[in-house]
Enzyme design. Structure first.
Site, PDB file in Angstrom:
ATOM      1  N   ASN A   8      11.252  49.819 102.788  1.00 55.31           N
ATOM      2  CA  ASN A   8      12.640  50.263 102.681  1.00 55.31           C
ATOM      3  C   ASN A   8      12.695  51.664 103.278  1.00 55.31           C
ATOM      4  O   ASN A   8      12.257  52.621 102.653  1.00 55.31           O
ATOM      5  CB  ASN A   8      13.067  50.284 101.206  1.00 55.31           C
ATOM      6  CG  ASN A   8      14.420  50.947 101.012  1.00 55.31           C
ATOM      7  OD1 ASN A   8      15.187  51.113 101.970  1.00 55.31           O
ATOM      8  ND2 ASN A   8      14.736  51.326  99.783  1.00 55.31           N
ATOM      9  N   TRP A   9      13.217  51.729 104.490  1.00 51.39           N
ATOM     10  CA  TRP A   9      13.233  53.023 105.185  1.00 51.39           C
ATOM     11  C   TRP A   9      14.268  53.985 104.600  1.00 51.39           C
ATOM     12  O   TRP A   9      14.274  55.161 104.953  1.00 51.39           O
ATOM     13  CB  TRP A   9      13.540  52.820 106.680  1.00 51.39           C
ATOM     14  CG  TRP A   9      12.436  52.167 107.460  1.00 51.39           C
ATOM     15  CD1 TRP A   9      11.233  51.710 106.971  1.00 51.39           C
ATOM     16  CD2 TRP A   9      12.415  51.909 108.861  1.00 51.39           C
ATOM     17  NE1 TRP A   9      10.475  51.180 107.981  1.00 51.39           N
ATOM     18  CE2 TRP A   9      11.185  51.285 109.167  1.00 51.39           C
ATOM     19  CE3 TRP A   9      13.324  52.122 109.908  1.00 51.39           C
ATOM     20  CZ2 TRP A   9      10.829  50.879 110.455  1.00 51.39           C
ATOM     21  CZ3 TRP A   9      12.984  51.725 111.188  1.00 51.39           C
ATOM     22  CH2 TRP A   9      11.745  51.117 111.456  1.00 51.39           C
ATOM     23  N   LYS A  10      15.168  53.481 103.785  1.00 54.43           N
ATOM     24  CA  LYS A  10      16.281  54.288 103.273  1.00 54.43           C
ATOM     25  C   LYS A  10      17.023  54.931 104.465  1.00 54.43           C
ATOM     26  O   LYS A  10      17.038  54.351 105.542  1.00 54.43           O
ATOM     27  CB  LYS A  10      15.791  55.331 102.271  1.00 54.43           C
ATOM     28  CG  LYS A  10      14.886  54.717 101.196  1.00 54.43           C
ATOM     29  CD  LYS A  10      14.683  55.613 100.023  1.00 54.43           C
ATOM     30  CE  LYS A  10      13.626  55.004  99.106  1.00 54.43           C
ATOM     31  NZ  LYS A  10      13.706  55.495  97.752  1.00 54.43           N
ATOM     32  N   HIS A  93      19.820  47.964  94.988  1.00 53.96           N
ATOM     33  CA  HIS A  93      18.809  49.031  94.899  1.00 53.96           C
ATOM     34  C   HIS A  93      19.332  50.101  93.934  1.00 53.96           C
ATOM     35  O   HIS A  93      20.532  50.380  93.906  1.00 53.96           O
ATOM     36  CB  HIS A  93      18.552  49.627  96.286  1.00 53.96           C
ATOM     37  CG  HIS A  93      17.382  50.570  96.295  1.00 53.96           C
ATOM     38  ND1 HIS A  93      17.487  51.867  95.868  1.00 53.96           N
ATOM     39  CD2 HIS A  93      16.080  50.383  96.645  1.00 53.96           C
ATOM     40  CE1 HIS A  93      16.284  52.452  95.966  1.00 53.96           C
ATOM     41  NE2 HIS A  93      15.417  51.565  96.440  1.00 53.96           N
ATOM     42  N   GLU A  95      19.415  53.170  94.024  1.00 51.48           N
ATOM     43  CA  GLU A  95      20.196  54.254  94.638  1.00 51.48           C
ATOM     44  C   GLU A  95      21.634  53.803  94.900  1.00 51.48           C
ATOM     45  O   GLU A  95      22.560  54.610  94.874  1.00 51.48           O
ATOM     46  CB  GLU A  95      19.497  54.738  95.926  1.00 51.48           C
ATOM     47  CG  GLU A  95      18.251  55.538  95.583  1.00 51.48           C
ATOM     48  CD  GLU A  95      17.164  55.505  96.636  1.00 51.48           C
ATOM     49  OE1 GLU A  95      17.428  55.146  97.792  1.00 51.48           O
ATOM     50  OE2 GLU A  95      16.016  55.847  96.289  1.00 51.48           O
ATOM     51  N   GLU A 164      11.887  47.441  90.149  1.00 52.58           N
ATOM     52  CA  GLU A 164      11.690  48.835  90.522  1.00 52.58           C
ATOM     53  C   GLU A 164      12.128  49.741  89.378  1.00 52.58           C
ATOM     54  O   GLU A 164      13.318  50.046  89.246  1.00 52.58           O
ATOM     55  CB  GLU A 164      12.528  49.173  91.761  1.00 52.58           C
ATOM     56  CG  GLU A 164      12.165  48.371  92.985  1.00 52.58           C
ATOM     57  CD  GLU A 164      12.502  49.137  94.255  1.00 52.58           C
ATOM     58  OE1 GLU A 164      11.571  49.387  95.020  1.00 52.58           O
ATOM     59  OE2 GLU A 164      13.671  49.520  94.453  1.00 52.58           O
ATOM     60  N   GLY A 170      10.267  57.109  94.272  1.00 58.59           N
ATOM     61  CA  GLY A 170      10.255  58.391  94.972  1.00 58.59           C
ATOM     62  C   GLY A 170       9.722  59.542  94.136  1.00 58.59           C
ATOM     63  O   GLY A 170       9.840  60.703  94.519  1.00 58.59           O
ATOM     64  N   SER A 208       6.879  54.072  94.090  1.00 57.92           N
ATOM     65  CA  SER A 208       5.709  54.898  94.436  1.00 57.92           C
ATOM     66  C   SER A 208       4.447  54.071  94.685  1.00 57.92           C
ATOM     67  O   SER A 208       3.344  54.498  94.349  1.00 57.92           O
ATOM     68  CB  SER A 208       5.468  55.965  93.363  1.00 57.92           C
ATOM     69  OG  SER A 208       6.586  56.828  93.283  1.00 57.92           O
ATOM     70  N   GLY A 229       9.025  52.375  99.609  1.00 58.51           N
ATOM     71  CA  GLY A 229       9.934  53.353 100.191  1.00 58.51           C
ATOM     72  C   GLY A 229       9.179  54.341 101.062  1.00 58.51           C
ATOM     73  O   GLY A 229       8.840  54.065 102.214  1.00 58.51           O
ATOM     74  N   GLY A 230       8.862  55.491 100.500  1.00 54.56           N
ATOM     75  CA  GLY A 230       8.239  56.587 101.247  1.00 54.56           C
ATOM     76  C   GLY A 230       7.066  56.170 102.119  1.00 54.56           C
ATOM     77  O   GLY A 230       6.995  56.551 103.294  1.00 54.56           O
TER      78      GLY A 230
END
Ligand code: PEP
Length: 249
Positions: A8-10, A93, A95, A164, A170, A208, A229-230
């Protein structure tokens, strides 16, 4: 069932960085044994279609509108995503739930729209830290998933679920394999009660996940992959997570 690792590149990337990243991923991807995908910002879906068509790396969006079409400024419909051959769309998600006020009902409608367009929704569920500390984890994730199951009905077997925990996204604070497995088992049981085909539904862990903790998480019986993600923004890290999928999986 092969494990599925989704990036997930966000809201990150750019035409040049994306091209370099997917080129490095294509060079390093194993030929078999695992499925991989990247969920990218909407403007780059055409670029992914161009660069990844016919490759072993699938692509998807990070959201899909709950509406079919019309006066919804800024929204992207699932039908539009299909024009770019997306295999997946993240829905719900944390966010989106947190910053865009998406309710369980909205998320369920988004999942339904994606399915209707032939796109696999990756339905994200997860509790906040306050909810975990109040002992409400199970209640929260079951409520979030129940809404989707209720809305999509017999198509439940076509979804992917991502657990999640919000406190792990994150933050560098990963759920322990035991914590994650316990929630995955709850979600698995809920899916089994909802459909005779629950065996084909993948339940991903996200929060994470990194090269150091991926192998242990992916070894858990009810963890069928990861939502990253990251670490998905750095080819060596994403490839290392993919490489840590247990051989027998
Ligand atoms: C995510 O955003 O879905 C996620 C899991 O992020 P991170 O891996 O950075 O915690």
């Amino acid at each position: 069932m092969k494990k599925l690792i989704v990036g997930n590149w966000k809201m990150n990337g750019g035409l040049l960085e994306n091209a370099a990243l997917v080129q490095a991923l294509l060079q390093g991807l194993p030929r078999a044994g695992v499925e991989a995908a990247v969920c990218v910002p909407m403007p780059y879906l055409g670029q992914m279609q161009q660069l990844l068509q016919g490759s072993p790396l699938a692509w998807g969006a990070q959201d899909a509108s709950a509406h079919e079409q019309g006066a919804y400024t800024g929204e992207t419909s699932a039908t539009m995503l299909r024009d770019f051959a997306c295999r997946y769309a993240l829905v719900g998600h944390s966010e989106r739930r947190q910053y865009h006020g998406e309710s369980d009902d909205t998320v369920a409608t988004k999942a339904q729209r994606a399915l209707a367009a032939g796109i696999t929704p990756i339905v994200c569920v997860g509790e906040t830290l306050a909810e975990r500390q109040a002992g409400r984890t199970e209640l929260v994730v079951k409520r979030q998933l129940a809404s989707v199951v209720h809305t999509v009905g017999h198509c439940t077997s076509e979804i992917v679920v991502a657990y999640e925990p919000v406190w792990a996204i994150g933050t560098g604070q990963t759920a322990t394999p035991e914590q994650a497995q316990a929630v995955h088992a709850v979600l698995r049981a809920q899916l089994q009660a909802a459909t005779a085909h629950a065996g084909r539904i993948r339940i991903l862990y996200g929060g994470s996940m990194n090269p150091a903790n991926a192998a242990e998480l992916l070894r858990q019986p009810d963890i069928d992959g990861g939502l990253i993600g990251g670490a998905s923004l750095k080819a060596p890290e994403f490839l290392s997570i993919i490489a840590s999928v247990p051989a027998a999986a």
